[in-house]
Design a protein around this motif. Structure first.
Motif, PDB file in Angstrom:
ATOM      1  N   VAL A 157       0.856  -1.184   0.000  1.00 15.50           N
ATOM      2  CA  VAL A 157       0.000   0.000   0.000  1.00 15.50           C
ATOM      3  C   VAL A 157       0.893   1.235   0.000  1.00 15.50           C
ATOM      4  O   VAL A 157       1.744   1.397   0.873  1.00 15.50           O
ATOM      5  CB  VAL A 157      -0.939   0.013   1.220  1.00 15.50           C
ATOM      6  CG1 VAL A 157      -1.641   1.375   1.344  1.00 15.50           C
ATOM      7  CG2 VAL A 157      -1.979  -1.086   1.096  1.00 15.50           C
ATOM      8  N   THR A 181      -1.682  -1.139  -4.066  1.00 11.82           N
ATOM      9  CA  THR A 181      -2.833  -0.253  -3.921  1.00 11.82           C
ATOM     10  C   THR A 181      -2.315   1.140  -3.600  1.00 11.82           C
ATOM     11  O   THR A 181      -1.490   1.301  -2.685  1.00 11.82           O
ATOM     12  CB  THR A 181      -3.761  -0.717  -2.787  1.00 11.82           C
ATOM     13  OG1 THR A 181      -4.249  -2.024  -3.092  1.00 11.82           O
ATOM     14  CG2 THR A 181      -4.932   0.236  -2.617  1.00 11.82           C
ATOM     15  N   CYS A 183      -3.128   4.830  -2.195  1.00 13.24           N
ATOM     16  CA  CYS A 183      -4.101   5.543  -1.362  1.00 13.24           C
ATOM     17  C   CYS A 183      -3.773   7.033  -1.335  1.00 13.24           C
ATOM     18  O   CYS A 183      -2.624   7.432  -1.545  1.00 13.24           O
ATOM     19  CB  CYS A 183      -4.093   4.975   0.055  1.00 13.24           C
ATOM     20  SG  CYS A 183      -4.635   3.255   0.147  1.00 13.24           S
ATOM     21  N   THR A 187      -9.217   8.278  -0.394  1.00 10.76           N
ATOM     22  CA  THR A 187      -9.400   6.852  -0.135  1.00 10.76           C
ATOM     23  C   THR A 187     -10.461   6.682   0.948  1.00 10.76           C
ATOM     24  O   THR A 187     -10.406   7.320   2.004  1.00 10.76           O
ATOM     25  CB  THR A 187      -8.074   6.213   0.317  1.00 10.76           C
ATOM     26  OG1 THR A 187      -7.117   6.339  -0.743  1.00 10.76           O
ATOM     27  CG2 THR A 187      -8.259   4.744   0.653  1.00 10.76           C
ATOM     28  N   GLU A 193      -7.156  -0.474   4.407  1.00  5.93           N
ATOM     29  CA  GLU A 193      -6.087  -0.735   3.437  1.00  5.93           C
ATOM     30  C   GLU A 193      -4.765  -1.012   4.145  1.00  5.93           C
ATOM     31  O   GLU A 193      -4.042  -1.952   3.809  1.00  5.93           O
ATOM     32  CB  GLU A 193      -5.931   0.458   2.481  1.00  5.93           C
ATOM     33  CG  GLU A 193      -7.149   0.790   1.650  1.00  5.93           C
ATOM     34  CD  GLU A 193      -7.446  -0.240   0.574  1.00  5.93           C
ATOM     35  OE1 GLU A 193      -6.615  -1.147   0.358  1.00  5.93           O
ATOM     36  OE2 GLU A 193      -8.511  -0.129  -0.054  1.00  5.93           O
TER      37      GLU A 193
END
Length: 279
Positions: A157, A181, A183, A187, A193
């Motif tokens: 992340v 991912t 963010c 988000t 997450e």
């Protein structure tokens, strides 16, 4: 908890570069040459240029600095001249820039773009071609590699989507087969997450925004943050609470920034070698 200090890694990169620059000077009769151009009077930018100068001197890289105030056309002319000057092998344009000079970053010769900020450099990174990568993003990957932290198949992340850290580090992680991912401020559930991340790269630019309670006990945290609060340098992660929770974390200072300084020097050497056809 394992602290992922960048000091030893940075020292190793620096020692290798000192040897390499000495060898290049003997072989070519020339040295890597960096010019730093600043527009305006931003004190932080000027101080940063001073730190770069010290790093260059320690390694044997020639350094040049020019500051322009209320001279936009002179600034552009100097940048064009630096592009054409064979002696100058690396160019840095300090930010922030006023609106009328924002496009000047695109004027930098991509072969001399040691920060990897032109669209040409970022485009090559995106498609997986050899280029000069943004130093901070590269430093994150260097730390993960140095400490033998697995990336393949891991859920990473990245918090923050800047062109110089968030976006490029997400691409570099994908190239190492992580599932990434990204963010940001919009988000919906950042805590979820982060709780489900194996690797967290915090590059949002907000002091201690990420708390230990938002992370899981198996996370590896790479804190890119450089936030000055009341004269103290703080990361984007609350180190004290995170250190009680996570598996590994970089400190601030002494982590990513320390390695970034030397990766930037390595990019200067790479640009010299590329321009001289040295592999």
């Amino acid at each position: 908890m394992q602290e992922l200090s960048g000091k030893k890694l940075a020292a190793e990169i620096k020692a290798s570069l000192i040897k390499e620059v000495k060898k290049l000077k003997n072989e070519t009769g020339a040295a890597p040459h960096l010019i730093v151009l600043q527009y305006g009077e931003d004190a932080a930018s000027k101080a940063y240029a001073g730190r770069i100068e010290k790093n260059c001197e320690a390694i044997g890289i020639e350094f040049e600095y020019q500051q322009f105030i209320d001279q936009p056309e002179d600034f552009k002319a100097r940048l064009k001249a630096a592009n054409a000057d064979d002696k100058i092998t690396s160019i840095m344009v300090q930010q922030p820039l006023p609106a009328e000079l924002k496009d000047s970053l695109e004027m930098i010769n991509p072969q001399k773009d040691i920060e990897g900020i032109t669209s040409a450099s970022l485009g090559k990174l995106f498609v997986g071609l050899e280029t000069l990568n943004p130093a901070t993003a590269e430093a994150c990957m260097e730390i993960l590699d140095y400490y033998d932290i697995p990336i393949k198949g891991q859920r990473a992340v990245v918090v923050g989507r800047s062109n110089i850290v968030g976006k490029p580090v997400s691409i570099l992680l994908q190239q190492k087969h992580a599932t990434v991912t990204m963010c940001h401020s919009r988000t919906r559930d950042l805590k979820w997450e982060l709780k489900n991340a194996d690797i967290v790269v915090a590059a949002v630019g907000r002091a201690e925004m990420i708390k230990g309670e938002m992370l899981n006990e198996n996370s590896v945290v790479i804190d890119v943050g450089t936030n000055f609060v009341e004269g103290k340098l703080l990361g984007d992660v609350d180190y004290n609470s995170a250190a009680e929770k996570v598996k590994s974390i970089t400190p601030v200072p002494g982590g990513v920034g320390t390695v970034t300084n030397q990766v930037l020097m390595r990019n200067i050497v790479k640009s010299f070698k590329n321009l001289h056809g040295i592999r």
